[in-house]
Design an enzyme around this catalytic site. Structure first.
Site, PDB file in Angstrom:
ATOM      1  N   SER A   9       0.854  -1.189   0.000  1.00  0.00           N
ATOM      2  CA  SER A   9       0.000   0.000   0.000  1.00  0.00           C
ATOM      3  C   SER A   9       0.888   1.236   0.000  1.00  0.00           C
ATOM      4  CB  SER A   9      -0.890   0.025   1.238  1.00  0.00           C
ATOM      5  OG  SER A   9      -1.399   1.335   1.403  1.00  0.00           O
ATOM      6  N   HIS A  34      -1.062  -1.378  -4.337  1.00  0.00           N
ATOM      7  CA  HIS A  34      -2.346  -1.080  -3.680  1.00  0.00           C
ATOM      8  C   HIS A  34      -2.437   0.430  -3.447  1.00  0.00           C
ATOM      9  CE1 HIS A  34      -5.879  -2.197  -1.267  1.00  0.00           C
ATOM     10  NE2 HIS A  34      -5.486  -1.277  -0.391  1.00  0.00           N
ATOM     11  N   ASP A  36      -4.662   3.354  -1.980  1.00  0.00           N
ATOM     12  CA  ASP A  36      -5.742   3.666  -1.032  1.00  0.00           C
ATOM     13  C   ASP A  36      -6.284   5.075  -1.239  1.00  0.00           C
ATOM     14  OD1 ASP A  36      -6.068   1.348   0.696  1.00  0.00           O
ATOM     15  OD2 ASP A  36      -4.006   1.734   1.339  1.00  0.00           O
ATOM     16  N   MET A  38      -8.795   7.928  -0.150  1.00  0.00           N
ATOM     17  CA  MET A  38      -9.604   8.364   0.998  1.00  0.00           C
ATOM     18  C   MET A  38     -10.093   9.778   0.759  1.00  0.00           C
ATOM     19  SD  MET A  38      -7.069   6.986   3.925  1.00  0.00           S
ATOM     20  CE  MET A  38      -6.669   5.239   4.062  1.00  0.00           C
ATOM     21  N   HIS A  68      -8.250   0.967  -4.165  1.00  0.00           N
ATOM     22  CA  HIS A  68      -9.184   0.705  -3.069  1.00  0.00           C
ATOM     23  C   HIS A  68      -9.900   2.020  -2.763  1.00  0.00           C
ATOM     24  CE1 HIS A  68      -9.598  -0.469   1.487  1.00  0.00           C
ATOM     25  NE2 HIS A  68     -10.762  -0.310   0.887  1.00  0.00           N
ATOM     26  N   MET A  70     -12.092   4.282  -0.860  1.00  0.00           N
ATOM     27  CA  MET A  70     -12.792   4.562   0.401  1.00  0.00           C
ATOM     28  C   MET A  70     -13.408   5.947   0.225  1.00  0.00           C
ATOM     29  SD  MET A  70      -9.873   3.024   2.882  1.00  0.00           S
ATOM     30  CE  MET A  70      -8.654   3.114   1.582  1.00  0.00           C
ATOM     31  N   MET A 139     -11.330  -6.170   5.219  1.00  0.00           N
ATOM     32  CA  MET A 139     -10.526  -5.220   5.988  1.00  0.00           C
ATOM     33  C   MET A 139     -10.181  -5.863   7.337  1.00  0.00           C
ATOM     34  SD  MET A 139     -10.132  -2.495   4.145  1.00  0.00           S
ATOM     35  CE  MET A 139      -9.246  -1.594   5.417  1.00  0.00           C
ATOM     36  N   ASP A 177      -6.481  -6.687   4.099  1.00  0.00           N
ATOM     37  CA  ASP A 177      -5.878  -5.349   4.087  1.00  0.00           C
ATOM     38  C   ASP A 177      -5.875  -4.752   5.485  1.00  0.00           C
ATOM     39  OD1 ASP A 177      -5.066  -2.773   3.512  1.00  0.00           O
ATOM     40  OD2 ASP A 177      -6.817  -2.264   2.278  1.00  0.00           O
TER      41      ASP A 177
HETATM   42  C1  DX5 Z   1      -6.572   1.365   5.500  1.00  0.00           C
HETATM   43  C2  DX5 Z   1      -5.982   1.007   4.150  1.00  0.00           C
HETATM   44  C3  DX5 Z   1      -4.857   0.012   4.204  1.00  0.00           C
HETATM   45  C4  DX5 Z   1      -3.680   0.439   4.971  1.00  0.00           C
HETATM   46  C5  DX5 Z   1      -2.658  -0.663   5.056  1.00  0.00           C
HETATM   47  O1  DX5 Z   1      -7.691   2.161   5.296  1.00  0.00           O
HETATM   48  O2  DX5 Z   1      -6.970   0.457   3.311  1.00  0.00           O
HETATM   49  O3  DX5 Z   1      -4.480  -0.352   2.900  1.00  0.00           O
HETATM   50  O4  DX5 Z   1      -3.103   1.580   4.465  1.00  0.00           O
HETATM   51  O5  DX5 Z   1      -1.625  -0.155   5.799  1.00  0.00           O
HETATM   52  P1  DX5 Z   1      -0.884  -0.967   6.933  1.00  0.00           P
HETATM   53  O6  DX5 Z   1      -0.260  -2.131   6.277  1.00  0.00           O
HETATM   54  O7  DX5 Z   1       0.106   0.017   7.446  1.00  0.00           O
HETATM   55  O8  DX5 Z   1      -1.917  -1.379   7.944  1.00  0.00           O
HETATM   56 ZN    ZN Z   2      -6.495  -0.515   1.286  1.00  0.00          ZN
END
Ligand code: DX5
Ligand code: ZN
Length: 229
Positions: A9, A34, A36, A38, A68, A70, A139, A177
């Site tokens: 990620s 990956h 992320d 947000m 991903h 969110m 998750m 994840d």
């Molecule tokens: C959380 C994300 C994850 C996260 C993983 O919302 O979807 O992908 O960043 O990070 P680590 O491996 O640091 O938990």
């Molecule tokens: Zn993620």
């Protein structure tokens, strides 16, 4: 059984050198990036959007980019990420007005479709679309932040999800994840996951190759435990 994929990620990467970081982690043996996304609405944090995905493609990244989302709403971001070069696009069911339509849109745009379930969300939320999924994401932390601790009850959910996917005979990947590291990834593989996201456990180390290799060995160990059991 799908071959295991390690998906770093980039939320935990050094954003000031993002292109270089992505190339290094791929050279270190990662399979997928990956990504992320947000939005400070569906989750209380803000990361990066489609322009950054397109910039990585322009930088020469050819590996699959696993987006991903969110975010809420999802439709516009699905379209923008498909255009920006995403390979997989995963949505959260609570963020979509019609999960079937959102999954259909991802596929119509030529991307692979994923559905992400939060720690408190039951597996049956995926039932209606299971056959149309390329990826089921469980998750193992609350979405929104990297660097959290793995929630142990995820293991049982992974086992139940594995059984459900096998029963339905779907080849969808089962991704986990949050909070993964070389220390716990064997258990996650033994439970039946095949796609492993890790942010801080990889980007927080000096030698990405050593960490990715340690994860891969642990996954192989977990897979042999599963095969034996
Ligand atoms: C959380 C994300 C994850 C996260 C993983 O919302 O979807 O992908 O960043 O990070 P680590 O491996 O640091 O938990
Ligand atoms: Zn993620």
């Amino acid at each position: 059984m799908n071959p295991p994929f390690i998906a770093p990620s980039i939320l935990a990467a050094d954003f000031a050198r993002l292109g270089e970081e992505v190339c290094s982690v791929l050279e270190a043996g990662a399979d997928v990036i990956h990504f992320d996304v947000m939005d400070n609405h569906y989750v209380p944090n803000l990361s990066f959007g489609p322009l950054v995905c397109a910039a990585l493609r322009e930088h020469g990244v050819t590996a699959p980019i696993d987006v991903h989302l969110m975010v809420q709403p999802v439709e516009r971001m699905i379209r923008d990420f498909a255009r920006a070069g995403a390979s997989w696009i995963t949505i959260h069911p609570e963020a979509s007005e019609n999960v079937g339509d959102s999954i259909g849109l991802v596929r119509d745009l030529g991307c692979r479709a994923g559905l992400a379930l939060n720690p408190g969300s039951p597996l049956h939320l995926a039932d209606g679309v299971l056959e149309r999924l390329d990826l089921l994401l469980l998750m193992s932390v609350e979405p929104g932040f990297g660097g959290q601790e793995f929630i142990p009850s995820t293991l049982d959910k992974v086992r139940r999800a594995r059984a459900r996917l096998d029963e339905r005979g779907t080849p969808a990947r089962l991704q986990v994840d949050g909070g993964l590291s070389p220390d716990n990834v064997a258990d996650v593989a033994a439970a039946g996951a095949d796609t492993f996201v890790a942010g801080s456990a990889i980007f927080g180390t000096k030698n990405y190759r050593d960490t990715v290799t340690a994860m891969r060995r642990a996954i192989e160990q977990g897979n042999s435990t599963r095969a034996a059991g």
